[in-house]
Structure formats: C-alpha cells, structure tokens
Design a protein around this motif. Structure first.
Motif, PDB file in Angstrom:
ATOM      1  N   ASP B  24      18.237   9.812  21.128  1.00  0.00           N
ATOM      2  CA  ASP B  24      18.697   8.442  21.248  1.00  0.00           C
ATOM      3  C   ASP B  24      18.071   7.830  22.511  1.00  0.00           C
ATOM      4  OD1 ASP B  24      20.302   6.406  20.221  1.00  0.00           O
ATOM      5  OD2 ASP B  24      21.957   6.880  21.557  1.00  0.00           O
ATOM      6  N   PRO B  25      17.583   6.609  22.514  1.00  0.00           N
ATOM      7  CA  PRO B  25      17.663   5.574  21.470  1.00  0.00           C
ATOM      8  C   PRO B  25      16.513   5.637  20.465  1.00  0.00           C
ATOM      9  CG  PRO B  25      16.687   4.670  23.445  1.00  0.00           C
ATOM     10  CD  PRO B  25      17.023   6.084  23.761  1.00  0.00           C
ATOM     11  N   TRP B 170      15.708   1.938  26.319  1.00  0.00           N
ATOM     12  CA  TRP B 170      16.802   1.025  25.940  1.00  0.00           C
ATOM     13  C   TRP B 170      17.024   1.022  24.438  1.00  0.00           C
ATOM     14  CZ3 TRP B 170      19.424  -3.063  28.926  1.00  0.00           C
ATOM     15  CH2 TRP B 170      19.313  -2.861  30.317  1.00  0.00           C
ATOM     16  N   SER B 171      18.235   0.585  24.086  1.00  0.00           N
ATOM     17  CA  SER B 171      18.612   0.524  22.670  1.00  0.00           C
ATOM     18  C   SER B 171      17.770  -0.521  21.943  1.00  0.00           C
ATOM     19  CB  SER B 171      20.099   0.180  22.545  1.00  0.00           C
ATOM     20  OG  SER B 171      20.351  -1.059  23.187  1.00  0.00           O
ATOM     21  N   GLN B 172      17.734  -0.399  20.634  1.00  0.00           N
ATOM     22  CA  GLN B 172      16.895  -1.292  19.804  1.00  0.00           C
ATOM     23  C   GLN B 172      17.208  -2.760  20.028  1.00  0.00           C
ATOM     24  OE1 GLN B 172      16.327  -0.830  15.706  1.00  0.00           O
ATOM     25  NE2 GLN B 172      15.791   1.344  15.802  1.00  0.00           N
ATOM     26  N   VAL B 178      19.906   3.502  27.525  1.00  0.00           N
ATOM     27  CA  VAL B 178      20.476   4.734  26.976  1.00  0.00           C
ATOM     28  C   VAL B 178      20.058   5.944  27.805  1.00  0.00           C
ATOM     29  CG1 VAL B 178      20.537   6.206  24.913  1.00  0.00           C
ATOM     30  CG2 VAL B 178      20.506   3.720  24.680  1.00  0.00           C
TER      31      VAL B 178
END
Lengths: 277, 245
Positions: B24-25, B170-172, B178
C-alpha cells in the motif's frame, strides 16, 4: 553470489575487502568508445549505402589484449553449460544449421565476456549504433535471445538466411546484428567466412573472414541474406567463435518488412564468389 | 565478481513478490543493503559537486500556477559523463539476471531497460531543495515503450532523520501519505509506476550546506501495458500537498 559478499563470507565476518577487489568496478572499459563514436559519424554514409544491404566491417574493434582475455575464459563446447544446440533442417529438407552452439546467461560467463556484453548493450554504444546506422530509438535485448556467445564446431555451418524480424517475447522489430569475431590464427582454408548475398540470391557480394577483433554490423530485414553456408574445415579442437548482439525498435518506418518470428532459409546457387577479406 | 549479490536479492526481492505486489498505496519494496557498504563508499565521492547558481533552476516543469515542481535538484543522465564505476552499476542493473529478479518480484513480464537513462542516472538535491509529489511520464518518447518500474538507490551516509528528504508514497486520491522511506545509504526502493503512483520528497531538505541528498535512478519499461493502467500518454503529473497554496 556477489564478489564482495563472497569475500565477507570466506572470512566469516564483515570486513572491508582489500583495495584490489575493486578492480572490476574500476577496470578500464574494453571498447574505445571515443574512437568508435568518431568512426560512426565518419562511416555513416558508407554503412547506409553499402551493398547488398547496409553493413560495415570494422577491424580492430576489439584490441588483441582483450581478445586474449576473452578467449581464456571462452567456455569450451564440452563445458557444463546449457549450450543451445539446434541442428536444423529447413522445411525443404535441407540441413541449414549444423553444429552451432550458443549461450547467453551473462552471469555464468567470465568477467571479460560479461564486460563486453554489457558494454555492447550500454547507452554509449547504442548511441554509436544510432549514429552509424541512422536508426533511432534502438532497444537492447537484456536476455540476449538467440545471441550471446556462439561457436561452431568443425564441419558445422549456418545456411544463408534472413533473420526473424520480430522478437517473440517483447514483440519488437529486429533491426541490427552486431557480430564480433574471436578467431586468432585462423587459416584461410578453414573457411567460415560470413557471406552477404543479394536480395535475389543471385550474387554473393562480400565474404568476410571471422578474424579476431573484427566486428561486422548490418541491418536486418526479410532480405538481408547472410550466413556461413560451407562446412567449416578447421581441425578438431578448434571452433569458430563469435559474439552476437541483436538490437530492436518498437515499430519501424520501412513498412515493407513483414513481421515474422521465423528465420527464412535460402540455398546458395553455384556461382563465382568474391575474394574473401 | 558481480557487484550485486544475487543469492541475497533472490531472497530479498524475488521471494517477496507477494509483499511487493500487495503493498500500500501501490506495489513497492525497500531493500536494505542492496549495495554493500564498500560499494556505497566507493560511489559516494563520485557524485560531482553540484554547480547550481541562483536563477539557474530548471523551471521547465513548473506547475501551471508558476510554482516550482522541483527545486535545487540536479541530475546527470549521460553515461559518458560519470565515472566508470557508476556506469558498471547501470550496466549490471540493466542486464538480464537482475531484470529477471525484477520480473519475478513485480509480476511484470518482459521488462526492458533504458540504457539511455532518460530522466534517470545520478540525482542530487541541495539543502532546501525538494521534488514535489508526482506521477511519472508514462511513455518513453524515444523508445516508444511504457514505463512500469522505478528503481532508486540511495547514497546518503550519516543522514539523521532531521535532514528529511524521505521518499513519500501517497494514496491514489492524494488524500494521505501512506509511507515514508528514509533515503538511507545502500537502500533501494523499487515501485510500480502508473498515472496514480504519487511519490516525491516534497518538503525542503534540512541537511547542512555542502551536503546533498544523493540517489541513482533507473526506470524499466514494457512494450504495452495492461488496459486498466492505460491513461493516455502524458508527461510528469505534479501535485501540491493537501492544503498547500
């Protein structure tokens, strides 16, 4: 195993390796990139206008000292490597590839061979090839499919052919062959000359002896017919040794080339041959 | 006499395919001791001192509002411009045996190297410099191939946390950071690149004058990519941090 870690493990504890262990990181490069870079520009016209298809022969491509280092570690035919050997018969029933061995796993080769293969796939060399051939966006094949080191045993041959034009794994267009020969003290009557044939297979236009340090570069298309079709007459214990690298592009402008992953074999007619160089 | 230790990398990378692919991410991994300390020490002094004067920043990639996308960051892609020891690292990272490990780890078949090192090579950022969050250009304009993996190796010895320069993932939706990865010497970070794999080191470096954040970057490509990742050809996509003016 990396050479540094093997030193660590041999001593049972981490410690700095002696300075000479950096020899491989700091060793001078094998190819004279500066000279080759200049030659590529000077010879571009000759290359691109050459007959029967764009090509060039470069003597002294590899210095004699480097040839020696490479020959010292060039694996013999009997060594326990997974040599590719495919004795091929064409669909017409002719023997087209006989007693030819190939191997392309760089990490199982010695340091000199590995170095040369890396240098031939380096950005610097790709730029030299682009300048020489006029082909932009050349892509190296890290897996050396079909390439790497080659040797042909006494009596062996490779019929005249045009190469497959499409790389089956990467779906790329094959554009260039680079062959480097490694045969010291090669007698004239042992044969093994690379023959370049006209598109209509009526004339052999060039016969190039596979002499140590010599490099031949040529464009590949469905009509770039080449091979060494006459059985090698070298004695037992000798082989015809070379290094082969192939280069690709994603798409090609000369759209008349049909994509195929098959090698196209030809019989040679009984005609006069040019003098071997 | 290879530079890389393939036994170690098979364990640290190829056998961690599940960790990589489920990360993740987006798929990534950090491999410590990717290069032995002795090689890091050999390469570290070969980074040329950056000669960046005020007013000579590369503003070519500025954001549409004129904000700089990157600041006090310099790189050298041209292979002939660096020491042969660095070139040998490129060559080995671009050769078949290492690429096979990348394929096994990432699940991406038929990866191709870029020996021209477009956008790659050696990178360094000076104090106060940064690289804004971004998703990479997704197609190599010269080779006409699709960008799939980034590989970064760090050369920062004696680099306390306070110096910053952490790689952020970073997240989408760019809603949250993240993962933060310190650019520690010998560490390698590999991640899959898509049009939403947001990464950067967006906060001004706090290392002292005279020191720089040093890294080596190689990118890997395929011919074609999965349909669900195809977003049309684009240059680097830049993002400000949430709340930033």
């Amino acid at each position: 195993m990396g050479f540094l870690s093997s030193l660590f493990k041999a001593k049972g504890e981490a410690r700095e390796p002696p300075a000479c262990a950096y020899d491989s990181l700091d060793a001078p490069v094998m190819l004279d990139f500066a000279r080759l870079g200049e030659e590529a520009v000077q010879l571009a016209r000759e290359y691109q206008q050459a007959s029967p298809f764009p090509h060039i022969m470069l003597d002294g491509f590899l210095a004699p000292g480097h040839v020696k280092s490479i020959l010292q570690e060039f694996p013999g035919p009997g060594e326990e490597l997974e040599w590719r050997r495919v004795d091929l018969v064409s669909s017409a029933g002719d023997l087209v590839q006989d007693r030819k061995l190939g191997f392309g796993d760089v990490n199982r080769l010695g340091p000199a061979l590995r170095e040369l293969l890396w240098e031939l796939n380096s950005g610097t060399f790709l730029r030299i090839l682009e300048n020489l051939t006029g082909i932009e966006g050349l892509i190296a094949d890290p897996k050396l499919q079909g390439g790497g080191i080659h040797q042909v045993l006494p009596g062996g041959m490779l019929a005249v052919h045009a190469d497959f034009t499409r790389h089956s794994l990467y779906d790329l267009d094959r554009r260039l062959n680079v062959l480097v020969y490694l045969n010291e003290d090669w007698n004239d009557d042992w044969g093994g000359e690379l023959e370049l044939w006209s598109e209509d297979m009526q004339r052999c236009e060039r016969r190039i002896r596979p002499l140590a340090g010599r490099c031949v570069i040529f464009n590949t298309s469905q009509t770039s017919f080449h091979g060494h079709p006459r059985p090698l007459a070298c004695p037992e214990g000798r082989t015809r040794k070379s290094i082969a690298l192939y280069y690709y592009t994603q798409g090609r402008a000369d759209a008349d080339v049909e994509p195929t992953d098959l090698t196209s074999w030809r019989n040679v007619p009984d005609v006069n041959l040019p003098v071997a160089e | 006499m290879t530079i890389l230790d393939y036994d170690y990398l098979r364990t640290a990378m190829a056998e961690r395919a599940e960790d990589y692919q489920n990360a993740d991410p987006f798929p990534h991994i950090a491999v410590d001791n990717f290069l032995p300390t002795s090689v890091v020490d050999r390469i570290h002094p070969l980074f040329p001192a950056p000669r960046v004067r005020a007013g000579q920043e590369d503003r070519s990639q500025d954001m549409s509002d004129g904000a700089p996308a990157q600041f006090r960051k310099r790189w050298i892609s041209r292979e002939q411009a660096v020491d042969v020891a660095i070139r040998r690292i490129y060559w080995e990272l671009n050769s078949g045996p290492f690429i096979q490990i990348l394929e096994q780890m990432s699940g991406i078949d038929n990866l191709l190297p870029d020996p021209f090192l477009m956008g790659g090579g050696i990178h360094q950022t000076e104090p106060r410099g940064f690289l804004r969050m971004h998703a990479d250009f997704n197609r190599h304009p010269k080779l006409k191939l699709d960008r799939r993996l980034n590989l970064l190796i760090y050369f920062n010895r004696d680099w306390p946390q306070e110096y910053g320069g952490h790689l952020e993932l970073w997240s989408q939706d760019m809603g949250r950071c993240v993962k933060e990865i310190a650019p520690t010497a010998g560490r390698c970070v590999i991640f899959s690149t898509t049009s939403r794999s947001w990464h950067g080191h967006p906060r001004p470096l706090a290392c002292p004058e005279g020191d720089t954040r040093k890294s080596l970057a190689l990118y890997y490509y395929t011919h074609g990519r999965p349909a669900h990742e195809s977003d049309g050809e684009h240059a680097t996509l830049w993002q400000k941090l949430p709340g930033e003016a």
